[in-house]
Design a protein around this motif. Structure first.
Motif, PDB file in Angstrom:
ATOM      1  N   ALA A 181      -0.247 -11.514  -4.848  1.00  7.88           N
ATOM      2  CA  ALA A 181       0.644 -11.471  -6.011  1.00  7.88           C
ATOM      3  C   ALA A 181       1.887 -10.611  -5.745  1.00  7.88           C
ATOM      4  N   LEU A 182       1.888  -9.863  -4.641  1.00  6.03           N
ATOM      5  CA  LEU A 182       3.065  -9.060  -4.300  1.00  6.03           C
ATOM      6  C   LEU A 182       4.215  -9.997  -3.921  1.00  6.03           C
ATOM      7  N   PRO A 183       5.460  -9.492  -3.963  1.00  7.14           N
ATOM      8  CA  PRO A 183       6.565 -10.317  -3.452  1.00  7.14           C
ATOM      9  C   PRO A 183       6.254 -10.768  -2.019  1.00  7.14           C
ATOM     10  N   ARG A 231     -12.134 -10.524  -2.587  1.00  4.20           N
ATOM     11  CA  ARG A 231     -11.405 -11.626  -3.224  1.00  4.20           C
ATOM     12  C   ARG A 231     -10.343 -11.083  -4.178  1.00  4.20           C
ATOM     13  N   ILE A 232     -10.712 -10.071  -4.963  1.00  5.01           N
ATOM     14  CA  ILE A 232      -9.775  -9.470  -5.917  1.00  5.01           C
ATOM     15  C   ILE A 232      -8.624  -8.800  -5.179  1.00  5.01           C
ATOM     16  N   ILE A 233      -8.937  -8.076  -4.115  1.00  9.88           N
ATOM     17  CA  ILE A 233      -7.897  -7.395  -3.332  1.00  9.88           C
ATOM     18  C   ILE A 233      -6.942  -8.417  -2.727  1.00  9.88           C
ATOM     19  N   GLU A 234      -7.483  -9.472  -2.144  1.00  9.56           N
ATOM     20  CA  GLU A 234      -6.632 -10.511  -1.557  1.00  9.56           C
ATOM     21  C   GLU A 234      -5.747 -11.164  -2.619  1.00  9.56           C
ATOM     22  N   LEU A 261       1.583  -0.179  -1.726  1.00  7.91           N
ATOM     23  CA  LEU A 261       0.495   0.733  -2.096  1.00  7.91           C
ATOM     24  C   LEU A 261       0.676   1.261  -3.517  1.00  7.91           C
ATOM     25  N   ARG A 262       1.928   1.568  -3.885  1.00  9.83           N
ATOM     26  CA  ARG A 262       2.185   2.051  -5.247  1.00  9.83           C
ATOM     27  C   ARG A 262       1.827   0.992  -6.286  1.00  9.83           C
ATOM     28  N   ILE A 263       2.034  -0.261  -5.952  1.00  6.32           N
ATOM     29  CA  ILE A 263       1.713  -1.352  -6.873  1.00  6.32           C
ATOM     30  C   ILE A 263       0.198  -1.581  -6.912  1.00  6.32           C
ATOM     31  N   LEU A 264      -0.438  -1.544  -5.751  1.00  2.00           N
ATOM     32  CA  LEU A 264      -1.850  -1.902  -5.659  1.00  2.00           C
ATOM     33  C   LEU A 264      -2.792  -0.797  -6.121  1.00  2.00           C
ATOM     34  N   LYS A 265      -2.455   0.455  -5.839  1.00  2.00           N
ATOM     35  CA  LYS A 265      -3.378   1.549  -6.153  1.00  2.00           C
ATOM     36  C   LYS A 265      -3.807   1.566  -7.622  1.00  2.00           C
ATOM     37  N   PRO A 266      -2.871   1.509  -8.575  1.00  2.00           N
ATOM     38  CA  PRO A 266      -3.329   1.538  -9.973  1.00  2.00           C
ATOM     39  C   PRO A 266      -4.202   0.330 -10.332  1.00  2.00           C
ATOM     40  N   LYS A 267      -3.829  -0.832  -9.852  1.00  2.00           N
ATOM     41  CA  LYS A 267      -4.581  -2.041 -10.180  1.00  2.00           C
ATOM     42  C   LYS A 267      -5.975  -2.009  -9.552  1.00  2.00           C
ATOM     43  N   LEU A 268      -6.019  -1.709  -8.268  1.00  2.00           N
ATOM     44  CA  LEU A 268      -7.291  -1.751  -7.561  1.00  2.00           C
ATOM     45  C   LEU A 268      -8.158  -0.550  -7.893  1.00  2.00           C
TER      46      LEU A 268
END
Length: 192
Positions: free
Chosen positions: A132-134, A124-127, A173-180
């Motif tokens: 939230a990405l453009p 759910r968090i990943i989705e 991936l650059r946006i998601l990696k730090p968050k996830l």
């Protein structure tokens, strides 16, 4: 090509440091195939080898102001490729160990229910983060990761260039990696 092919590798590198994109393109054209084959020989995976060499050239352009080449440009590029390959192999080993230990953990029946609850929450968090990405980036990323389409298939479906698709996936991936990465780390803390 206005004479750039006549320059030595070292002359081209000096021009790259000054921000000359044509010199950069010339170095890319001279070395991409050779570095790709060098990486492919070790990785034995065409896509990984292509991505690795693309990342090397991206790093060169982005860090052109601070890069220092002692010796020949070709030696620098080969050494950089080798180091990136070795880093990728080391990362795979860590990932494999992690997945193996996770497999052992899942095998323990006492924790299965808790694991499924956490897995559902993580999905759910990943989705949510992907949504939230453009919009276009999110669409491309979903096609790549949930429908397992290749960059070429996505480009064809969305009427985009393959390079645009590849760039969008890398940016996502650059946006998601730090968050996830942070979220997964927190969840692991509660599991252990």
């Amino acid at each position: 090509m206005s004479g750039y092919h006549l320059h030595t590798d070292e002359e081209l590198f000096v021009l790259i440091k000054e921000g000359n994109h044509r010199a950069y393109t010339q170095v890319f054209d001279r070395f991409y195939s050779l570095l790709y084959l060098h990486a492919l020989k070790i990785l034995l995976d065409e896509d990984e080898a292509k991505d690795l060499v693309q990342e090397l050239f991206e790093m060169i352009w982005l860090k052109r102001d601070s890069l220092t080449v002692n010796g020949s440009v070709s030696a620098y590029l080969y050494a950089s490729t080798r180091n990136m390959v070795l880093n990728q192999i080391a990362h795979k080993k860590v990932k494999t160990k992690y997945l193996d230990s996770l497999g052992e953990f899942i095998g323990q029946e006492d924790y299965l229910t808790d694991f499924y609850v956490r897995e559902k929450e993580l999905k759910r968090i990943i989705e949510k983060e992907i949504s939230a990405l453009p919009q276009k980036m999110s669409e491309i990323f979903k096609l790549s990761r949930t429908e397992y389409l290749s960059h070429k298939e996505i480009a064809s479906r969305l009427h985009l260039s393959e390079l645009t698709v590849k760039t969008q996936v890398k940016r996502a991936l650059r946006i998601l990696k730090p968050k996830l990465g942070f979220i997964i780390g927190l969840m692991l803390l509660f599991i252990l």
